[in-house]
Design an enzyme around this catalytic site. Structure first.
Site, PDB file in Angstrom:
ATOM      1  N   GLU A   1      17.474 -23.257  -7.546  1.00  0.00           N
ATOM      2  CA  GLU A   1      16.923 -21.955  -7.474  1.00  0.00           C
ATOM      3  C   GLU A   1      18.234 -20.964  -7.751  1.00  0.00           C
ATOM      4  OE1 GLU A   1      14.353 -20.312  -7.894  1.00  0.00           O
ATOM      5  OE2 GLU A   1      14.666 -18.309  -7.093  1.00  0.00           O
TER       6      GLU A   1
ATOM      7  N   GLU B   1      18.847 -16.427 -15.638  1.00  0.00           N
ATOM      8  CA  GLU B   1      17.838 -15.608 -15.955  1.00  0.00           C
ATOM      9  C   GLU B   1      18.181 -14.154 -16.077  1.00  0.00           C
ATOM     10  OE1 GLU B   1      14.025 -15.929 -13.514  1.00  0.00           O
ATOM     11  OE2 GLU B   1      14.895 -15.849 -11.795  1.00  0.00           O
TER      12      GLU B   1
ATOM     13  N   ARG C   1       4.518   0.522  -6.462  1.00  0.00           N
ATOM     14  CA  ARG C   1       4.568  -0.413  -5.312  1.00  0.00           C
ATOM     15  C   ARG C   1       3.418  -1.531  -5.547  1.00  0.00           C
ATOM     16  NH1 ARG C   1       6.761   2.068  -0.454  1.00  0.00           N
ATOM     17  NH2 ARG C   1       5.014   1.045   0.803  1.00  0.00           N
TER      18      ARG C   1
ATOM     19  N   LYS D   1       7.282 -11.016 -15.893  1.00  0.00           N
ATOM     20  CA  LYS D   1       7.097 -11.374 -14.446  1.00  0.00           C
ATOM     21  C   LYS D   1       5.899 -12.399 -14.394  1.00  0.00           C
ATOM     22  CE  LYS D   1       7.565 -10.394 -10.080  1.00  0.00           C
ATOM     23  NZ  LYS D   1       8.816 -11.182  -9.692  1.00  0.00           N
TER      24      LYS D   1
ATOM     25  N   TRP E   1      -2.877  -2.311  -1.594  1.00  0.00           N
ATOM     26  CA  TRP E   1      -2.627  -3.542  -2.124  1.00  0.00           C
ATOM     27  C   TRP E   1      -3.101  -4.686  -1.080  1.00  0.00           C
ATOM     28  CZ3 TRP E   1       0.637  -8.039  -1.704  1.00  0.00           C
ATOM     29  CH2 TRP E   1       1.041  -8.848  -2.689  1.00  0.00           C
TER      30      TRP E   1
ATOM     31  N   LYS F   1      18.469 -18.172 -10.650  1.00  0.00           N
ATOM     32  CA  LYS F   1      18.871 -16.811 -10.408  1.00  0.00           C
ATOM     33  C   LYS F   1      19.746 -16.353 -11.559  1.00  0.00           C
ATOM     34  CE  LYS F   1      15.776 -15.507  -9.099  1.00  0.00           C
ATOM     35  NZ  LYS F   1      14.588 -16.206  -8.554  1.00  0.00           N
TER      36      LYS F   1
ATOM     37  N   HIS G   1      27.300 -39.321 -13.932  1.00  0.00           N
ATOM     38  CA  HIS G   1      26.477 -39.830 -14.940  1.00  0.00           C
ATOM     39  C   HIS G   1      26.312 -38.840 -16.248  1.00  0.00           C
ATOM     40  CE1 HIS G   1      25.684 -42.985 -12.473  1.00  0.00           C
ATOM     41  NE2 HIS G   1      25.368 -42.101 -11.755  1.00  0.00           N
TER      42      HIS G   1
ATOM     43  N   CYS H   1       0.821  -1.165  -0.049  1.00  0.00           N
ATOM     44  CA  CYS H   1      -0.021   0.009   0.013  1.00  0.00           C
ATOM     45  C   CYS H   1       0.793   1.235   0.078  1.00  0.00           C
ATOM     46  CB  CYS H   1      -0.931   0.220   1.148  1.00  0.00           C
ATOM     47  SG  CYS H   1      -1.665  -1.507   1.255  1.00  0.00           S
TER      48      CYS H   1
ATOM     49  N   ASN I   1      -0.824   1.095   5.983  1.00  0.00           N
ATOM     50  CA  ASN I   1      -0.031   0.013   5.231  1.00  0.00           C
ATOM     51  C   ASN I   1       0.558  -0.684   6.077  1.00  0.00           C
ATOM     52  OD1 ASN I   1       1.890  -1.096   3.803  1.00  0.00           O
ATOM     53  ND2 ASN I   1       3.143   0.687   3.512  1.00  0.00           N
ATOM     54  N   GLY I   2       0.343  -2.098   6.036  1.00  0.00           N
ATOM     55  CA  GLY I   2       0.654  -3.154   7.037  1.00  0.00           C
ATOM     56  C   GLY I   2      -0.119  -4.129   7.517  1.00  0.00           C
TER      57      GLY I   2
HETATM   58  C1  G6P Z   1       8.177 -16.263 -14.155  1.00  0.00           C
HETATM   59  C2  G6P Z   1       8.966 -15.286 -13.203  1.00  0.00           C
HETATM   60  C3  G6P Z   1       9.414 -16.385 -12.108  1.00  0.00           C
HETATM   61  C4  G6P Z   1       8.441 -16.964 -11.362  1.00  0.00           C
HETATM   62  C5  G6P Z   1       7.605 -18.122 -12.410  1.00  0.00           C
HETATM   63  C6  G6P Z   1       6.159 -18.459 -11.804  1.00  0.00           C
HETATM   64  O1  G6P Z   1       9.091 -17.106 -14.825  1.00  0.00           O
HETATM   65  O2  G6P Z   1       9.881 -14.686 -13.943  1.00  0.00           O
HETATM   66  O3  G6P Z   1      10.042 -15.520 -11.103  1.00  0.00           O
HETATM   67  O4  G6P Z   1       8.953 -17.924 -10.518  1.00  0.00           O
HETATM   68  O5  G6P Z   1       7.233 -16.973 -13.637  1.00  0.00           O
HETATM   69  O6  G6P Z   1       5.343 -17.447 -11.439  1.00  0.00           O
HETATM   70  P1  G6P Z   1       4.432 -17.395 -10.401  1.00  0.00           P
HETATM   71  O7  G6P Z   1       3.781 -15.999 -10.392  1.00  0.00           O
HETATM   72  O8  G6P Z   1       3.408 -18.404 -10.791  1.00  0.00           O
HETATM   73  O9  G6P Z   1       5.061 -17.652  -9.010  1.00  0.00           O
END
Ligand code: G6P
Length: 608
Positions: A481, A488, A27, A603, A75, A485, A504, A2, A101-102
Site C-alpha cells: 500500500e 499513483e 461531500r 476514483k 449520504w 500511494k 531473487h 451528509c 449528520n452522523g
Molecule cells: C481505484 C482507486 C483505488 C481503489 C481501487 C478499488 O483504482 O483509485 O483507490 O483502491 O480503485 O476501488 P474500490 O472502490 O473497489 O475500493
C-alpha cells in the site's frame, strides 16, 4: 457525508438552503430535502437523487414559502437511499423537523422503546429516532428536550431542528460531526461546513462538542448540554471558496488523511457492545461461523491490500485458511469454491467492475458473499448477500486513505469475531485486542501530528527515479500500500517486495542512493528484516525504516527512522500506513503533481 444547511432571517429560506446545499455537494450524497415553516405548519419536501431534483420539485424553493428552514443532503448510512429515508424527518404530529449528520449508535434500543410507547416509524434511519425522542421529551421547552436527547443518545451527530411552536427559532447541536453557525445583517445560518454560507457571511462560530445553539433572526445564543449559556468568539474566514470545501486543507487527500481517526472510530465503535464484537449485518449464526472452511477475499487496488493484511490476521487468530485474489484474476480463472467457502468482496465505491463481476461469479457458483463496502446502496452493497459498511464517508481524492483505514478495521473485527466464536481466542487476549483497537484513533492522531518531519524527508526524494518498499508478513502488505500511494500520485516508479525475496531479483536494482523503505513492525520477523536492510544498505541504498517505538536497534541499519506507537502486531498496518501515506503525499506535492486527481486514474473504475 451528509450536509446540513439552515437559515432564519429576513429572506425566503428555501433558496438560501438550496444554494448552501449546492456548495456541500462535494461531500457526496444520494438524496436531498428541506423543511420550511410556512406560517402555519412545517412543510417538508425531499427526494432521492441529485439536488436538481429537489430544486425542480420546489421550483427553486418557490413552492416552500417561509423564512425559517433546514435542509439536508443525505449520504446513506442506516437505510438505503430513498425518499422515505431522506431527511428532514418529522415527529408524528409533524410539529418538529430534524436533519442529522452522523450515526446514532444506540438507535435500535431507542427505536424499540419508542415503538413500545406508541411511536410509529416511517423510515429505516437512525435519524427518525431523534425526531420522536425530541417529541417524547418535549414539554414546551425545546432546549430542555434537546439536551435530554443529547444525554440519551450515543454516537455522533450534528443536528438542525425546528419546532412549529417556535417558528422564530432554529436549534443546532453537535457531537463529533462538524457544524458551524454564521450571521449577517439579514439573518443567521447553520451549516456542516463553511462553503455553504461563505456567500452570505465570513463571520462564523465553530460549534464544539456537546454545545447547543439557539438561532433567531438577529442573534444567537450558545448553551452547554446542561443548558447553561456560554459566550463564543466568532472566527473570520479568509480562505477562498475552493479552499473552504477542503476545510482549509490544501488537498482532499490531506483532509481525508486527517479524517482517519474519526473514520476508524466510526467503523469500530458501533460494533463494540459490552466488551464484545457485534456485527449484526454479518447475518451469520455461530454454527455458520464454525462451519467456514475457507475464506476467499476478492478486491482491487488498495482494497486488495487490505485483503492481503486480512489473510495474515484471519489465518493468525481465527485459523481459517484465506485466499486473496485480485478481482480481475478471480473472475476469469474458474476458481475452485468448495462447500464451506465464504467469499468477501471489499470495495470503497461498491462499483468497481471487476469486483462486482467477481461477486456475481461467486453467487452463480452458489456461494454467499459478504461485501465490505463504503458507499451505501452501491451495486456491490445491493447485490451482496450481507454488507458490512465502512463508515468512512465520501472519499474524494482518487488515492484512497480513510476508506482503506476503515476497511482494515472492518476486517480486524471480522477476524476477531470468527476467532472468538471458533474458540481460538481466549477472553484475555480478546479483551486486550479490543483495548488496542480502541487506542488506534488516538495513535493515528499522534502520527498525523508528525507530518512536518515526514514532509521534510519527502522533499529530499522528489527527484527519485525508483523507490522500493520491503517487509515481511503484515509488513509486506503495508509495503504494497505504501508503494501504491507513492506511485499513483507522484508518478515515481516504486515496487513492494517481500523482504525475503529481494535476493531473487530486486537487489540487482539497488544503486548508490536508491531509497528503500523498510517496514519492520512484526517483532517475530524483526531480525530477519533487519538483515535485509543491512544487505541493501551495503549496496548503497538509503534506508528509511518504519518500526515500533522502542526498536532503536534498527538505527544500526537505517538512515532515517519513523517510530509508530505500540499496538497488537496484527493491527500495525493501521499505524505504519500513516507515515507512508504522508510520504507519498508530500513527494507528490513537492513535485507539483495534481494530488487529488492523478493522471490516468479514476476514483471508481466501473469498466474492465
Ligand atoms: C481505484 C482507486 C483505488 C481503489 C481501487 C478499488 O483504482 O483509485 O483507490 O483502491 O480503485 O476501488 P474500490 O472502490 O473497489 O475500493
Amino acid at each position: 457525508m451528509c450536509g446540513i444547511v439552515g437559515y432564519i432571517g429576513k429572506h425566503e429560506a428555501a433558496p438560501v438552503i438550496l444554494e448552501g446545499l449546492s456548495k456541500l455537494e462535494y461531500r457526496g450524497y444520494d438524496s436531498a430535502g428541506m423543511a420550511v415553516f410556512d406560517g402555519e405548519k412545517i412543510q417538508i419536501q425531499k427526494s432521492v437523487g441529485r439536488l436538481k431534483v429537489l430544486e425542480e420539485l420546489t421550483h427553486g424553493g418557490a413552492t416552500m414559502p417561509g423564512t425559517v428552514g433546514i435542509g439536508h443532503t443525505r449520504w446513506a448510512t442506516h437505510g438505503a437511499p430513498s425518499d422515505e429515508n431522506a431527511h428532514p424527518h418529522y415527529n408524528q404530529e409533524e410539529t418538529i423537523a430534524v436533519v442529522h449528520n452522523g450515526i446514532i449508535e444506540n438507535y435500535l434500543p431507542l427505536r424499540e422503546k419508542l415503538i413500545s410507547k406508541g411511536y410509529q416509524f416511517v423510515s429505516d434511519t437512525d435519524t427518525e429516532v431523534l425526531a420522536h425522542l425530541i417529541d417524547y421529551y418535549y414539554k414546551g421547552n425545546p432546549l430542555e428536550a434537546i439536551t435530554k436527547v443529547m444525554h440519551r443518545v450515543q454516537g455522533s451527530y450534528a443536528l438542525g431542528i425546528i419546532f412549529a411552536e417556535y417558528p422564530d427559532q432554529i436549534f443546532a447541536v453537535r457531537k463529533d460531526s462538524p457544524l458551524i453557525v454564521g450571521q449577517n445583517e439579514n439573518g443567521c445560518f447553520i451549516a456542516s461546513d463553511v462553503p455553504a454560507i461563505l456567500k452570505y457571511t465570513r463571520k462564523v462560530y465553530f460549534i464544539e462538542n456537546q454545545e447547543v445553539v439557539r438561532l433567531r433572526v438577529d442573534h444567537m445564543h450558545f448553551y452547554t448540554v446542561d443548558e447553561e449559556e456560554i459566550e463564543k468568539e466568532p472566527v473570520t474566514i479568509d480562505w477562498d471558496a475552493d479552499a473552504a470545501e477542503k476545510g482549509g486543507y490544501e488537498h482532499f487527500m490531506l483532509k481525508e488523511m486527517y479524517e482517519q481517526p474519526k473514520t476508524v472510530t466510526d467503523t469500530l465503535m458501533p460494533r463494540i457492545k459490552d466488551n464484545d464484537i457485534v456485527i449484526e449485518e454479518l447475518g451469520m449464526s455461530d454454527e455458520e461461523i464454525n462451519a467456514i472452511r475457507k475464506i476467499f477475499i476478492v478486491a482491487c487496488g488498495s482494497a486488495y491490500h487490505t485483503g492481503v493484511t486480512a489473510k495474515y490476521v484471519i489465518e493468525g487468530i481465527a485459523r481459517i485458511p484465506v485466499e486473496v485474489d485480485l478481482a480481475s484474476e478471480f473472475r476469469y480463472r474458474n476458481p475452485i469454491l468448495e462447500e464451506g467457502t465464504m467469499v468477501v468482496v471489499i470495495s470503497q465505491s461498491g462499483e468497481t467492475a471487476d469486483s462486482l463481476a467477481a461477486l456475481r461469479e461467486s453467487k452463480k457458483l452458489g456461494h454467499k458473499v459478504l461485501g465490505i463496502v463504503n458507499v451505501v446502496g452501491s451495486s456491490i452493497a445491493r447485490e451482496a448477500d450481507n454488507v458490512m459498511y465502512t463508515w468512512a464517508g465520501p472519499e474524494i481524492a482518487v488515492a484512497t486513505t480513510k476508506a482503506y483505514s476503515a476497511q482494515l478495521i472492518a476486517l480486524y473485527l471480522l477476524a476477531m469475531k470468527f476467532a472468538k466464536v471458533r474458540g481460538n481466542l481466549d477472553e484475555g487476549a480478546f479483551k486486550s485486542m479490543l483495548g488496542d483497537l480502541k487506542r488506534l484513533p488516538g495513535q493515528i492522531e499522534r502520527l498525523l501530528a508528525n507530518k512536518q518531519r515526514i514532509q521534510r524527508f519527502a522533499n529530499r526524494y522528489i527527484g527519485a527515479k525508483d523507490v522500493f518498499f520491503i517487509g515481511r508478513g503484515i509488513d509486506y502488505a503495508i509495503s504494497m500500500e505504501g508503494s501504491l500511494k507513492l506511485k499513483e500520485i507522484s508518478y515515481i516508479h516504486s515496487e513492494a517486495y517481500a523482504a525475503g525475496e529481494l535476493k531473487h531479483g530486486t537487489i540487482s536494482l539497488i544503486e548508490e542512493g536508491t531509497l528503500v523503505a523498510a517496514v519492520a513492525t512484526q517483532d517475530t520477523l524483526f531480525q530477519k528484516t533487519l538483515s535485509n536492510m543491512v544487505e541493501v544498505k551495503a549496496r548503497g541504498a538509503f534506508v528509511l525504516a518504519v518500526t515500533n517505538e522502542g526498536n532503536t536497534d534498527i538505527e544500526k541499519a537505517a538512515d532515517y527512522c519513523i517510530y509508530i506507537p505500540r499496538t497488537n502486531p496484527y493491527f500495525t498496518n493501521s499505524l505504519a500506513i500513516i507515515p507512508l501515506q504522508l510520504f507519498g503525499y508530500y513527494v507528490a506535492v513537492g513535485k507539483g503533481c495534481d494530488v487529488d486527481k492523478p493522471r490516468n486514474l479514476a476514483k471508481s473504475v466501473t469498466v474492465e
